[in-house]
Design a protein around this motif. Structure first.
Motif, PDB file in Angstrom:
ATOM      1  N   GLY A   7      -4.964 -10.912   0.747  1.00 48.03           N
ATOM      2  CA  GLY A   7      -3.552 -10.975   0.408  1.00 48.03           C
ATOM      3  C   GLY A   7      -3.087 -10.015  -0.650  1.00 48.03           C
ATOM      4  O   GLY A   7      -1.896  -9.939  -0.951  1.00 48.03           O
ATOM      5  N   GLY A   8      -4.012  -9.266  -1.231  1.00 48.94           N
ATOM      6  CA  GLY A   8      -3.612  -8.317  -2.250  1.00 48.94           C
ATOM      7  C   GLY A   8      -2.849  -7.147  -1.649  1.00 48.94           C
ATOM      8  O   GLY A   8      -2.764  -6.995  -0.433  1.00 48.94           O
ATOM      9  N   GLY A   9      -2.297  -6.321  -2.522  1.00 45.89           N
ATOM     10  CA  GLY A   9      -1.559  -5.160  -2.063  1.00 45.89           C
ATOM     11  C   GLY A   9      -0.745  -4.538  -3.165  1.00 45.89           C
ATOM     12  O   GLY A   9      -0.942  -4.848  -4.345  1.00 45.89           O
ATOM     13  N   LEU A  10       0.149  -3.665  -2.765  1.00 51.58           N
ATOM     14  CA  LEU A  10       1.029  -2.956  -3.692  1.00 51.58           C
ATOM     15  C   LEU A  10       2.416  -3.597  -3.645  1.00 51.58           C
ATOM     16  O   LEU A  10       2.979  -3.779  -2.553  1.00 51.58           O
ATOM     17  N   VAL A  11       2.943  -3.922  -4.803  1.00 51.09           N
ATOM     18  CA  VAL A  11       4.257  -4.566  -4.866  1.00 51.09           C
ATOM     19  C   VAL A  11       5.011  -4.026  -6.076  1.00 51.09           C
ATOM     20  O   VAL A  11       4.394  -3.640  -7.072  1.00 51.09           O
ATOM     21  N   GLN A  12       6.313  -4.006  -5.985  1.00 51.51           N
ATOM     22  CA  GLN A  12       7.123  -3.557  -7.115  1.00 51.51           C
ATOM     23  C   GLN A  12       7.243  -4.678  -8.147  1.00 51.51           C
ATOM     24  O   GLN A  12       7.167  -5.871  -7.809  1.00 51.51           O
ATOM     25  N   ARG A  87       3.765  -5.240 -14.316  1.00 53.34           N
ATOM     26  CA  ARG A  87       2.744  -4.196 -14.235  1.00 53.34           C
ATOM     27  C   ARG A  87       1.424  -4.683 -14.810  1.00 53.34           C
ATOM     28  O   ARG A  87       0.356  -4.332 -14.299  1.00 53.34           O
ATOM     29  N   GLU A  88       1.493  -5.501 -15.832  1.00 52.07           N
ATOM     30  CA  GLU A  88       0.254  -5.973 -16.451  1.00 52.07           C
ATOM     31  C   GLU A  88      -0.500  -6.989 -15.595  1.00 52.07           C
ATOM     32  O   GLU A  88      -1.596  -7.406 -15.962  1.00 52.07           O
ATOM     33  N   ASP A  89       0.066  -7.388 -14.467  1.00 49.87           N
ATOM     34  CA  ASP A  89      -0.655  -8.242 -13.534  1.00 49.87           C
ATOM     35  C   ASP A  89      -1.577  -7.432 -12.625  1.00 49.87           C
ATOM     36  O   ASP A  89      -2.351  -8.009 -11.853  1.00 49.87           O
ATOM     37  N   THR A  90      -1.492  -6.125 -12.711  1.00 53.70           N
ATOM     38  CA  THR A  90      -2.344  -5.260 -11.894  1.00 53.70           C
ATOM     39  C   THR A  90      -3.807  -5.488 -12.233  1.00 53.70           C
ATOM     40  O   THR A  90      -4.219  -5.392 -13.390  1.00 53.70           O
ATOM     41  N   ALA A  91      -4.597  -5.825 -11.209  1.00 48.56           N
ATOM     42  CA  ALA A  91      -6.018  -6.125 -11.414  1.00 48.56           C
ATOM     43  C   ALA A  91      -6.646  -6.450 -10.064  1.00 48.56           C
ATOM     44  O   ALA A  91      -5.939  -6.587  -9.051  1.00 48.56           O
ATOM     45  N   ILE A  92      -7.951  -6.583 -10.085  1.00 49.64           N
ATOM     46  CA  ILE A  92      -8.651  -7.175  -8.942  1.00 49.64           C
ATOM     47  C   ILE A  92      -8.686  -8.676  -9.184  1.00 49.64           C
ATOM     48  O   ILE A  92      -9.104  -9.125 -10.265  1.00 49.64           O
ATOM     49  N   TYR A  93      -8.272  -9.419  -8.203  1.00 49.11           N
ATOM     50  CA  TYR A  93      -8.208 -10.878  -8.318  1.00 49.11           C
ATOM     51  C   TYR A  93      -9.366 -11.514  -7.545  1.00 49.11           C
ATOM     52  O   TYR A  93      -9.621 -11.150  -6.379  1.00 49.11           O
ATOM     53  N   TYR A  94     -10.035 -12.443  -8.206  1.00 47.44           N
ATOM     54  CA  TYR A  94     -11.188 -13.116  -7.627  1.00 47.44           C
ATOM     55  C   TYR A  94     -10.938 -14.620  -7.544  1.00 47.44           C
ATOM     56  O   TYR A  94     -10.436 -15.220  -8.507  1.00 47.44           O
ATOM     57  N   GLY A 116     -13.076 -10.384  -4.199  1.00 45.12           N
ATOM     58  CA  GLY A 116     -11.970  -9.778  -4.932  1.00 45.12           C
ATOM     59  C   GLY A 116     -10.978  -9.088  -4.015  1.00 45.12           C
ATOM     60  O   GLY A 116     -11.331  -8.553  -2.968  1.00 45.12           O
ATOM     61  N   THR A 117      -9.735  -9.102  -4.451  1.00 47.03           N
ATOM     62  CA  THR A 117      -8.664  -8.422  -3.721  1.00 47.03           C
ATOM     63  C   THR A 117      -7.770  -7.719  -4.738  1.00 47.03           C
ATOM     64  O   THR A 117      -7.426  -8.289  -5.776  1.00 47.03           O
ATOM     65  N   GLN A 118      -7.417  -6.472  -4.447  1.00 40.46           N
ATOM     66  CA  GLN A 118      -6.677  -5.652  -5.404  1.00 40.46           C
ATOM     67  C   GLN A 118      -5.193  -5.972  -5.369  1.00 40.46           C
ATOM     68  O   GLN A 118      -4.573  -5.992  -4.293  1.00 40.46           O
ATOM     69  N   VAL A 119      -4.632  -6.175  -6.540  1.00 38.82           N
ATOM     70  CA  VAL A 119      -3.189  -6.340  -6.693  1.00 38.82           C
ATOM     71  C   VAL A 119      -2.701  -5.219  -7.598  1.00 38.82           C
ATOM     72  O   VAL A 119      -3.198  -5.063  -8.715  1.00 38.82           O
ATOM     73  N   THR A 120      -1.744  -4.456  -7.112  1.00 38.99           N
ATOM     74  CA  THR A 120      -1.173  -3.360  -7.885  1.00 38.99           C
ATOM     75  C   THR A 120       0.331  -3.554  -7.972  1.00 38.99           C
ATOM     76  O   THR A 120       1.005  -3.672  -6.947  1.00 38.99           O
ATOM     77  N   VAL A 121       0.841  -3.605  -9.187  1.00 41.05           N
ATOM     78  CA  VAL A 121       2.270  -3.786  -9.414  1.00 41.05           C
ATOM     79  C   VAL A 121       2.826  -2.500  -9.987  1.00 41.05           C
ATOM     80  O   VAL A 121       2.381  -2.028 -11.039  1.00 41.05           O
ATOM     81  N   SER A 122       3.788  -1.934  -9.303  1.00 41.65           N
ATOM     82  CA  SER A 122       4.392  -0.677  -9.748  1.00 41.65           C
ATOM     83  C   SER A 122       5.740  -0.948 -10.401  1.00 41.65           C
ATOM     84  O   SER A 122       6.419  -1.930 -10.094  1.00 41.65           O
ATOM     85  N   SER A 123       6.138  -0.037 -11.268  1.00 41.60           N
ATOM     86  CA  SER A 123       7.410  -0.213 -11.965  1.00 41.60           C
ATOM     87  C   SER A 123       8.548   0.424 -11.182  1.00 41.60           C
ATOM     88  O   SER A 123       8.310   1.171 -10.237  1.00 41.60           O
TER      89      SER A 123
END
Length: 123
Positions: A7-12, A87-94, A116-123
Protein backbone atom coordinates in the motif's frame (compact mmCIF):
# COMPACT_ATOMS: atom_id res chain seq x y z
CA UNK A 1 3.54 -16.04 11.26
CA UNK A 2 4.49 -14.37 8.00
CA UNK A 3 3.62 -10.74 7.31
CA UNK A 4 3.31 -9.00 3.96
CA UNK A 5 2.97 -5.21 3.92
CA UNK A 6 1.59 -3.29 0.96
CA UNK A 7 0.00 0.00 0.00
CA UNK A 8 2.93 2.36 0.08
CA UNK A 9 3.59 4.92 -2.61
CA UNK A 10 4.12 8.55 -3.48
CA UNK A 11 1.59 11.07 -2.20
CA UNK A 12 1.45 14.83 -1.87
CA UNK A 13 1.51 16.47 1.52
CA UNK A 14 -1.97 16.58 2.97
CA UNK A 15 -2.97 13.42 1.16
CA UNK A 16 -3.86 9.96 2.41
CA UNK A 17 -2.59 6.42 2.07
CA UNK A 18 -3.81 3.08 3.33
CA UNK A 19 -1.24 0.47 4.29
CA UNK A 20 -2.23 -3.15 4.65
CA UNK A 21 -0.47 -6.05 6.31
CA UNK A 22 -1.58 -9.56 5.42
CA UNK A 23 -0.68 -12.24 7.93
CA UNK A 24 -0.51 -15.99 7.71
CA UNK A 25 -1.08 -18.32 10.63
CA UNK A 26 -4.14 -19.54 12.46
CA UNK A 27 -3.13 -17.93 15.76
CA UNK A 28 -2.80 -14.40 14.39
CA UNK A 29 -5.90 -13.28 16.26
CA UNK A 30 -4.04 -13.80 19.54
CA UNK A 31 -1.13 -11.56 18.52
CA UNK A 32 -0.74 -7.88 19.15
CA UNK A 33 0.33 -5.91 16.08
CA UNK A 34 2.21 -2.74 15.39
CA UNK A 35 3.46 -0.43 12.68
CA UNK A 36 6.93 1.05 12.73
CA UNK A 37 8.81 3.22 10.30
CA UNK A 38 12.39 3.98 9.43
CA UNK A 39 13.61 7.02 7.58
CA UNK A 40 17.05 7.18 5.94
CA UNK A 41 19.75 7.62 8.54
CA UNK A 42 17.34 7.22 11.43
CA UNK A 43 16.42 4.45 13.79
CA UNK A 44 13.24 2.47 13.46
CA UNK A 45 10.49 4.24 15.36
CA UNK A 46 7.12 3.30 16.71
CA UNK A 47 4.04 4.50 14.83
CA UNK A 48 0.98 2.65 16.09
CA UNK A 49 -0.02 -0.56 17.83
CA UNK A 50 -3.13 -2.56 18.53
CA UNK A 51 -3.87 -5.28 21.02
CA UNK A 52 -4.89 -8.77 19.95
CA UNK A 53 -8.50 -8.02 20.83
CA UNK A 54 -8.47 -4.92 18.67
CA UNK A 55 -9.85 -2.86 21.54
CA UNK A 56 -6.83 -0.87 22.67
CA UNK A 57 -4.78 1.32 20.36
CA UNK A 58 -1.58 3.26 20.90
CA UNK A 59 -0.08 5.97 18.71
CA UNK A 60 3.07 7.99 18.69
CA UNK A 61 2.54 11.67 19.35
CA UNK A 62 3.69 12.50 15.84
CA UNK A 63 0.84 10.59 14.18
CA UNK A 64 -1.92 10.76 16.76
CA UNK A 65 -5.08 12.18 15.24
CA UNK A 66 -3.86 11.54 11.69
CA UNK A 67 -3.30 7.77 11.56
CA UNK A 68 -5.66 4.95 12.49
CA UNK A 69 -4.70 1.34 13.07
CA UNK A 70 -7.25 -1.43 12.78
CA UNK A 71 -7.43 -5.16 12.25
CA UNK A 72 -9.73 -7.75 10.80
CA UNK A 73 -8.93 -11.04 12.47
CA UNK A 74 -11.30 -12.94 10.20
CA UNK A 75 -9.17 -11.84 7.25
CA UNK A 76 -5.82 -11.83 9.11
CA UNK A 77 -5.26 -8.23 8.07
CA UNK A 78 -3.96 -5.12 9.78
CA UNK A 79 -4.54 -1.69 8.27
CA UNK A 80 -2.86 1.63 8.89
CA UNK A 81 -4.97 4.45 7.49
CA UNK A 82 -2.84 7.57 7.13
CA UNK A 83 -4.24 11.01 6.46
CA UNK A 84 -2.97 14.60 6.50
CA UNK A 85 0.41 13.24 5.51
CA UNK A 86 3.49 15.36 6.02
CA UNK A 87 6.93 15.23 4.46
CA UNK A 88 8.33 13.95 7.73
CA UNK A 89 6.14 10.86 7.39
CA UNK A 90 8.38 9.72 4.55
CA UNK A 91 9.91 6.38 5.53
CA UNK A 92 9.78 2.65 5.03
CA UNK A 93 6.84 1.34 7.02
CA UNK A 94 6.95 -2.08 8.65
CA UNK A 95 4.19 -4.12 10.19
CA UNK A 96 5.02 -6.38 13.09
CA UNK A 97 3.35 -8.94 15.32
CA UNK A 98 4.14 -10.25 18.76
CA UNK A 99 2.98 -13.49 20.31
CA UNK A 100 1.34 -11.65 23.20
CA UNK A 101 -2.10 -10.05 23.42
CA UNK A 102 -0.72 -6.76 24.73
CA UNK A 103 0.91 -4.30 22.36
CA UNK A 104 4.24 -2.57 22.82
CA UNK A 105 6.10 0.48 21.52
CA UNK A 106 9.43 -1.33 21.45
CA UNK A 107 10.61 -3.02 18.25
CA UNK A 108 12.40 -5.68 20.28
CA UNK A 109 9.09 -6.83 21.72
CA UNK A 110 7.89 -8.02 18.32
CA UNK A 111 8.59 -11.51 17.03
CA UNK A 112 7.59 -11.21 13.39
CA UNK A 113 8.18 -8.49 10.80
CA UNK A 114 6.97 -7.75 7.32
CA UNK A 115 9.32 -6.69 4.56
CA UNK A 116 8.39 -2.99 4.63
CA UNK A 117 6.66 -0.68 2.19
CA UNK A 118 7.95 2.72 1.10
CA UNK A 119 5.91 5.83 1.78
CA UNK A 120 7.10 9.06 0.19
CA UNK A 121 5.35 12.36 0.87
CA UNK A 122 6.18 15.24 -1.43
CA UNK A 123 5.58 18.90 -0.78
Amino acid sequence: VQLQASGGGLVQAGGSLRLSCAASGRTFSSYAVGWFRQAPGKEREFVAALTASGVNTDYSDSVKGRFTISRDNAKNTVVLQMSSLKREDTAIYYCAARSRPASSRYPGAYDYWGQGTQVTVSS
